[in-house]
Scaffold this motif. Structure first.
Motif, mmCIF file in Angstrom:
data_model
loop_
_atom_site.group_PDB
_atom_site.id
_atom_site.type_symbol
_atom_site.label_atom_id
_atom_site.label_comp_id
_atom_site.label_asym_id
_atom_site.label_seq_id
_atom_site.Cartn_x
_atom_site.Cartn_y
_atom_site.Cartn_z
ATOM 1 N N PRO A 84 -0.169 1.313 8.457
ATOM 2 C CA PRO A 84 -1.249 0.695 7.684
ATOM 3 C C PRO A 84 -2.320 0.123 8.611
ATOM 4 C CG PRO A 84 0.912 -0.101 6.983
ATOM 5 C CD PRO A 84 1.104 0.588 8.290
ATOM 6 N N LEU A 85 -3.582 0.324 8.240
ATOM 7 C CA LEU A 85 -4.713 -0.192 9.012
ATOM 8 C C LEU A 85 -5.283 -1.400 8.275
ATOM 9 C CD1 LEU A 85 -6.428 3.219 9.835
ATOM 10 C CD2 LEU A 85 -4.779 1.951 11.225
ATOM 11 N N THR A 86 -5.447 -2.507 9.015
ATOM 12 C CA THR A 86 -5.923 -3.741 8.402
ATOM 13 C C THR A 86 -7.367 -3.598 7.955
ATOM 14 O OG1 THR A 86 -4.426 -5.007 9.808
ATOM 15 C CG2 THR A 86 -6.230 -6.216 8.742
ATOM 16 N N GLU A 87 -7.637 -3.997 6.717
ATOM 17 C CA GLU A 87 -9.005 -4.008 6.200
ATOM 18 C C GLU A 87 -9.185 -5.296 5.415
ATOM 19 O OE1 GLU A 87 -11.948 -0.842 4.145
ATOM 20 O OE2 GLU A 87 -10.185 -1.336 2.953
ATOM 21 N N ARG A 88 -10.125 -6.125 5.848
ATOM 22 C CA ARG A 88 -10.384 -7.403 5.193
ATOM 23 C C ARG A 88 -11.830 -7.481 4.755
ATOM 24 N NH1 ARG A 88 -5.803 -7.274 4.952
ATOM 25 N NH2 ARG A 88 -4.199 -8.728 5.666
ATOM 26 N N PRO A 89 -12.114 -7.799 3.498
ATOM 27 C CA PRO A 89 -11.100 -7.901 2.444
ATOM 28 C C PRO A 89 -10.689 -6.528 1.963
ATOM 29 C CG PRO A 89 -13.259 -8.247 1.515
ATOM 30 C CD PRO A 89 -13.477 -8.080 3.002
ATOM 31 N N ASN A 90 -9.520 -6.469 1.293
ATOM 32 C CA ASN A 90 -9.066 -5.195 0.734
ATOM 33 C C ASN A 90 -10.031 -4.716 -0.348
ATOM 34 O OD1 ASN A 90 -6.831 -5.010 2.299
ATOM 35 N ND2 ASN A 90 -5.368 -5.662 0.733
ATOM 36 N N ARG A 91 -10.398 -3.448 -0.275
ATOM 37 C CA ARG A 91 -11.247 -2.874 -1.314
ATOM 38 C C ARG A 91 -10.395 -2.509 -2.535
ATOM 39 N NH1 ARG A 91 -14.492 2.052 0.945
ATOM 40 N NH2 ARG A 91 -15.109 2.067 -1.248
ATOM 41 N N LYS A 92 -11.026 -2.510 -3.687
ATOM 42 C CA LYS A 92 -10.367 -2.100 -4.922
ATOM 43 C C LYS A 92 -10.661 -0.621 -5.175
ATOM 44 C CE LYS A 92 -9.214 -6.399 -5.718
ATOM 45 N NZ LYS A 92 -7.842 -6.883 -5.524
ATOM 46 N N TYR A 93 -9.692 0.092 -5.719
ATOM 47 C CA TYR A 93 -9.840 1.523 -5.984
ATOM 48 C C TYR A 93 -9.378 1.810 -7.413
ATOM 49 C CZ TYR A 93 -10.094 1.775 -0.896
ATOM 50 O OH TYR A 93 -10.449 1.600 0.418
ATOM 51 N N PRO A 94 -10.100 2.685 -8.122
ATOM 52 C CA PRO A 94 -9.688 3.013 -9.497
ATOM 53 C C PRO A 94 -8.389 3.818 -9.517
ATOM 54 C CG PRO A 94 -11.491 4.431 -8.812
ATOM 55 C CD PRO A 94 -11.322 3.421 -7.720
ATOM 56 N N ALA A 95 -7.743 3.807 -10.669
ATOM 57 C CA ALA A 95 -6.499 4.566 -10.853
ATOM 58 C C ALA A 95 -6.754 6.055 -10.625
ATOM 59 C CB ALA A 95 -5.939 4.330 -12.249
ATOM 60 N N ASP A 96 -5.825 6.691 -9.898
ATOM 61 C CA ASP A 96 -5.960 8.114 -9.553
ATOM 62 C C ASP A 96 -4.586 8.763 -9.702
ATOM 63 O OD1 ASP A 96 -6.586 10.592 -8.545
ATOM 64 O OD2 ASP A 96 -6.681 9.941 -6.447
ATOM 65 N N LEU A 97 -4.401 9.515 -10.784
ATOM 66 C CA LEU A 97 -3.097 10.146 -11.037
ATOM 67 C C LEU A 97 -2.832 11.241 -10.013
ATOM 68 C CD1 LEU A 97 -3.013 10.415 -14.926
ATOM 69 C CD2 LEU A 97 -1.332 9.256 -13.506
ATOM 70 N N ARG A 98 -1.708 11.146 -9.322
ATOM 71 C CA ARG A 98 -1.322 12.155 -8.336
ATOM 72 C C ARG A 98 -0.064 12.912 -8.734
ATOM 73 N NH1 ARG A 98 -3.666 12.123 -3.311
ATOM 74 N NH2 ARG A 98 -5.747 11.207 -3.454
ATOM 75 N N VAL A 99 0.806 12.293 -9.528
ATOM 76 C CA VAL A 99 1.991 12.978 -10.053
ATOM 77 C C VAL A 99 1.724 13.250 -11.532
ATOM 78 C CG1 VAL A 99 4.461 12.862 -10.471
ATOM 79 C CG2 VAL A 99 3.509 11.806 -8.420
ATOM 80 N N LYS A 100 1.688 14.539 -11.902
ATOM 81 C CA LYS A 100 1.357 14.922 -13.272
ATOM 82 C C LYS A 100 2.397 15.910 -13.780
ATOM 83 C CE LYS A 100 -3.605 14.604 -12.168
ATOM 84 N NZ LYS A 100 -4.893 15.336 -12.159
ATOM 85 N N PHE A 101 2.983 15.607 -14.922
ATOM 86 C CA PHE A 101 4.003 16.501 -15.489
ATOM 87 C C PHE A 101 3.343 17.794 -15.978
ATOM 88 C CE2 PHE A 101 2.426 14.055 -19.017
ATOM 89 C CZ PHE A 101 2.446 14.909 -20.104
ATOM 90 N N PRO A 102 3.989 18.935 -15.800
ATOM 91 C CA PRO A 102 3.427 20.214 -16.244
ATOM 92 C C PRO A 102 3.758 20.487 -17.705
ATOM 93 C CG PRO A 102 5.493 20.601 -15.127
ATOM 94 C CD PRO A 102 5.274 19.105 -15.090
ATOM 95 N N ASP A 103 3.186 21.576 -18.248
ATOM 96 C CA ASP A 103 3.659 22.059 -19.554
ATOM 97 C C ASP A 103 5.161 22.299 -19.453
ATOM 98 O OD1 ASP A 103 1.192 21.964 -20.740
ATOM 99 O OD2 ASP A 103 0.697 24.051 -20.328
#
Length: 970
Positions: free
Chosen positions: A192-211
């Motif tokens: 982990p790389l220190t970043e002050r202050p921590n930035r906020k990031y929107p939700a990003d789905l990476r695991v998605k169930f298939p048909d």
């Protein structure tokens, strides 16, 4: 019948067992012989005995070879009656290769960002693996939560928001349960790389169930996981309606588990990831199909020669199964098997096979075609008794094939069909409107091409049974008793039985004894008592008088007046923010007019409890089928039910209406208990009690915080979009410490903003202490304790005293003692004897710790001797008793003895007395008739040593000692 079928088998390539067993065992008489097929080719077991052998029908494959023995296996069982084929079963070789030995590259990611650590599982079969991850060393496994997730499809590790604690080395474990093997990847460093202050990031789905396609009855797991800061929440829904009842959420909502899935659960499922910066969603289709299942299947039959017969099989499944037929193991190209004029060659073993892409089911049956002359040996004709004017049927059913022809005679007279006498196709003789002259003996003659036979039956004619007192109609209120009476005349030579039924259902007087009681009243009459009749007992009651020759029935109606039945079809036809209009259909009034209706409701917050609703009009009359429910909460999902009542009471409630949500509205409730304070310098901490969900009144609920320094007029506003938040930290480098702020909070939703709360005064955080305490004194009190004192410093809530030894401890393993800010000294206990300690003191407050004091060194004392003084004598001296002991000599690593402490302890509640002496004896005053104990310890600067103890029973014992001393003097 094959009772042990072969099953699909996965043979581990690294297995220590050098054989595979495929089961096939049949119940057969005579015993069956067996053959085996591999990929539709017969295995010559004699020629290939190096690899194949048979054990009671089971095929044993020795030293299996992947290139030779992979494929589809089936067996056939044969005896003189035919052949049947087993289910097909596969043999596959399972393996799980090691992970690549290449070094894995370091994953660098900023704190607050999401990370994906790839597993990259090695080649394997079968496809299903399970995954876990090791953190730094085995067996420290990563604990999964809403921030960390392992995808069970790819094995990848997902961290939604990286923190400094995630720094370390990670190894992926892939496990194959089919072959009981696990392999580990090389370690993958995460930096982990220190970043002050921590930035906020929107939700990003990476695991998605298939048909997904599942089979009825299976359990299905759908996966969704998102990266983001703050950590996103996962919400699930089904696009067409509600989630199935048979579901639960796992892994902090990342997995939707559907168990015992059914066809109705098919549809589009959607997962949504939400945090304060944004949302992401994914949807896919879940299809539910079905393994073949028999609706109708064949069974073994014996059929007559030259008769007709149809074998039929029907199966359900999705996709619809295809049907095929085998006779003695050979294909028959027909959907159903029809036989006209059966021959002996049609005998054999038949199999019906239903198959779709999910599996195969088999039904087996034996067809025996037989031929024999007629015989009545197994089905003789019985004597028949009938009443006058009734109808008589004399059966004639010999065992015969082909089907015989029939003739009848009465005495010596041959009978033929007439208006009163008729011979059926199956050989039965029917006589209508029987008279006394029909009584006598009848003979049935049966013949076919193989022979003939006859049988005699007697027909007895009796008087008819007649109802002389039929039951009468009755009308009672619920809870009252009702009576039904019945009497009949009958042939005196026969016994009569009365049978009671209601609406065509025979009453079980034993099972229903709570409400029904039969009261016999002579040989030819009967009474039925309906005890504490309920509405459900109303209906048509029938009395049947029955003899062995005939029966006759009479009926009457019972009316039970009671509370109304449940209304039906309750539904919402209109709604506003706080009202809904309901409509329903009247239920049964149960013979008393409905006087009023009560409407009840329940919502998401009532924990399934129903409450009476307020309505407009306030009283809902009995002729109404519509009412408006008032005083509801906006944006709340409700269910409603309706209860009807009359003068006899309230009936059962209706089924709940479909769930309906009221319209949204502006919030009217503000957060309560607004406060806060504390924290570090240059920040303002605001706290509140969140608004309960039922007062949200609409979607997109959140809070607006307004605050300003008391000496300013302009308010600063901040928006918090998390409805469950109860704390907010505002940072401002220019903010002065301990500044009073006016703070107020209001709620908002998509409809608008509500009122502000009452204003509160909250102070900004203070600076951490800037001054180090000046230590005045630190000294050892004993081998185990020390005392330290210091001068007070400003702006502290308390002090932390840290201490550690030079010999064994490092500063990182130091112990700490917390001291109130009102104190300037403390006692440190539990130290090690004869050890040098380093001691530091620092002040702290809500903003943090101040600088430490100068390090102070304290040497604890040597420990006291661990040996107790040895008591060498006791002697009475008037009102005293003298106790003497040997001196305790300390060792070189023990403190010098500077005296002794003697504790005098009377038995009971009297106060103990402590004596101090430099001598090796002491005089203790005697107590009259009191038991007491004396304890002696050596005293040193390191503390007191081990104890010696002596007890005295009282004055009687002391007198005994005294007389003993006199005898010694004489």
């Amino acid at each position: 019948v094959i009772h042990k079928q072969p099953v699909d088998t996965i043979y581990p390539e690294e297995s220590l067992e050098a054989n595979i067993t495929m089961n096939c065992q049949a119940k057969a008489n005579p015993p069956a012989t067996y053959r085996w097929m591999l990929n539709d080719r017969e295995i010559d077991i004699g020629a290939e005995r190096k690899h194949y052998s048979l054990t009671e029908g089971n095929l044993v494959i020795s030293n299996p070879v992947k290139s030779k023995h992979v494929g589809k296996y089936s067996c056939s069982a044969t005896n003189m009656y035919g052949t049947i084929i087993s289910k097909e079963a596969s043999v596959q070789f399972g393996y799980l290769d090691p992970f690549s030995t290449d070094e894995r590259t370091t994953v660098y990611v900023k704190e607050g960002q999401g990370a994906v650590v790839l597993c990259a599982p090695p080649p394997h079969f079968p496809a299903k693996l399970s995954f876990r991850w090791i953190f730094n060393e085995f067996p420290t496994f990563i604990q999964l939560d809403n921030r960390r997730y392992v995808c069970q499809t790819t094995g990848n590790l997902y961290i939604s928001k990286v923190e400094s604690s995630d720094r370390g080395n990670y190894s992926c474990i892939a496990s194959s349960h089919s072959i009981s093997k696990s392999v580990f990847s090389n370690y993958i460093p995460l930096q982990p790389l220190t970043e002050r202050p921590n930035r906020k990031y929107p939700a990003d789905l990476r695991v998605k169930f298939p048909d997904t396609t599942a089979l009825v009855g299976q359990n299905v797991t759908l996966e969704c996981f998102a990266l983001g800061n703050p950590v996103p929440e996962i919400h699930w829904r089904k696009m067409e309606g509600h989630l199935p009842q048979n579901h639960d959420l796992r892994m902090s909502g990342s997995q939707l588990h559907l168990y015992n899935i059914q066809v109705k659960d098919s549809g589009i499922y959607k997962c949504e990831a939400i945090n304060s910066k944004g949302k992401d969603y994914h949807s896919a289709h879940v299809s539910v199909e079905a393994y073949p299942e028999w609706v109708e299947h064949i069974t073994s039959k014996k059929k007559e020669l030259h008769s007709n017969y149809t074998m039929s099989c029907k199966a359900s499944g999705k996709p619809e199964p295809k049907i095929r037929w085998l006779k003695n193991g050979h294909q028959i190209d027909e959907k159903d098997v029809h036989f006209r004029n059966l021959t002996l060659d049609n005998s054999g073993m038949y199999q019906c096979i239903a198959e779709n892409r999910h599996g195969v089911i088999y039904a087996n049956a034996e067809l025996q075609v037989f031929a024999c002359p007629p015989t009545f040996e197994h089905n003789p004709i019985k004597t028949v008794m009938v009443a006058k004017t009734s109808r008589a049927v004399l059966e004639c059913r010999p065992y015969a094939a082909p089907k015989p022809s029939f003739t009848w005679s009465q005495g010596t007279e041959l009978l033929s069909n007439s208006t009163r006498v008729f011979i059926w196709e199956d050989g039965s003789l029917e006589i209508r409107d029987v008279t006394q002259s029909d009584e006598g003996q009848y003979t049935c003659f049966a013949s076919n091409i193989l022979g003939k036979a006859s049988s005699v039956v007697s027909l007895a004619v009796t008087d008819s049974t007649r109802i002389t007192l039929p039951p009468s109609d009755a009308d009672v209120n619920a809870g009252e008793d009702a009576w039904m009476r019945c009497a009949a005349s009958h042939d005196p030579s026969l016994d009569i039985t009365f049978i009671w039924s209601v609406d065509g259902r025979v009453i079980d007087l034993d099972k229903d004894s709570q409400h029904y009681e039969r009261v016999p009243n002579g040989n030819s009459s009967d009474e039925l008592k309906i005890k504490k009749a309920q509405v459900k007992h109303a209906g048509v009651y029938s009395c049947t008088a029955q003899t062995t020759a005939d029966n006759v029935t009479a009926s009457a109606r019972l009316i039970v007046r009671g509370p109304p039945g449940a209304p039906g079809g309750v539904r919402v036809i209109n709604k506003t923010e706080t009202t809904v209009t309901l409509q329903w259909s009247r239920g049964a009034d149960n013979h008393k007019s409905i006087s009023k209706y009560t409407i009840q409701y329940r919502d998401d917050f009532s924990k399934d409890a129903w409450s009476n609703a307020r309505t407009s009009p306030a009283d809902v009359e009995g002729n109404a089928e519509m009412a408006t429910v008032v005083n509801l909460f906006p944006w709340t999902e409700y269910e409603f039910r309706v209860i009807a009542a009359n003068i006899l009471g309230s009936g059962d409630p209706s089924k709940p209406s479909p769930k309906e949500r009221t319209l949204d509205a502006v919030p009217v409730v503000a957060p309560s208990e607004v406060g806060g304070g504390g924290g570090t310098g240059r920040e303002l901490i605001i706290t509140w009690t969140p608004v309960q969900p039922k007062y949200h009144y609409g979607p997109n609920f959140g809070y607006i915080l307004a605050f300003k320094p008391q000496d300013q007029k302009e308010w600063k506003r901040m928006k918090v979009t998390d409805s469950e938040s109860k704390r907010y930290i505002h940072k401002d480098p220019s903010m002065a410490p301990v500044t009073p702020f006016d703070v107020k909070i209001k709620a908002f939703n998509s409809k608008g903003e509500g009122p502000f709360s009452i204003e509160a005064v909250v102070y900004s955080g203070q600076d951490a202490p800037s001054e180090a305490p000046a230590v005045i004194e630190g000294r050892a009190l004993s081998a185990l304790t020390a005392i330290v004192s210091w001068k007070h410093v400003a702006n502290v809530e308390g002090y932390k005293v840290k201490f550690w030894t030079n010999q064994q401890d490092r500063e990182g393993r130091a112990q700490e003692v917390a001291v109130s800010g009102m104190e300037n000294h403390t006692r440190i206990e539990g130290l090690k004897p004869n050890s040098e300690y380093n001691i530091e003191v620092r002040g702290y407050n809500s903003a943090g710790y101040g600088p430490p004091s100068k390090r102070l060194k304290v040497q604890t004392k040597k420990p006291p001797p661990d040996r107790p003084p040895k008591i060498i004598g006791t002697k009475v001296k008037g009102q005293f008793i003298n106790i003497a002991w040997e001196a305790v000599e300390p060792l070189s690593n023990e403190s010098k003895v500077d005296g002794y402490r003697v504790l005098f302890k009377p038995k009971g509640n009297q106060t103990s007395t402590l004596y101090t002496t430099n001598k090796r004896s002491i005089d203790i005053p005697l107590l009259a008739d009191k038991e007491f104990v004396v304890e002696i310890r050596a005293h040193t600067e390191g503390g007191v040593g081990a104890v010696s103890q002596i007890g005295f029973p009282g004055n009687g014992f002391i007198l005994f000692l005294f007389f003993c001393e006199l005898i010694d003097l004489k």
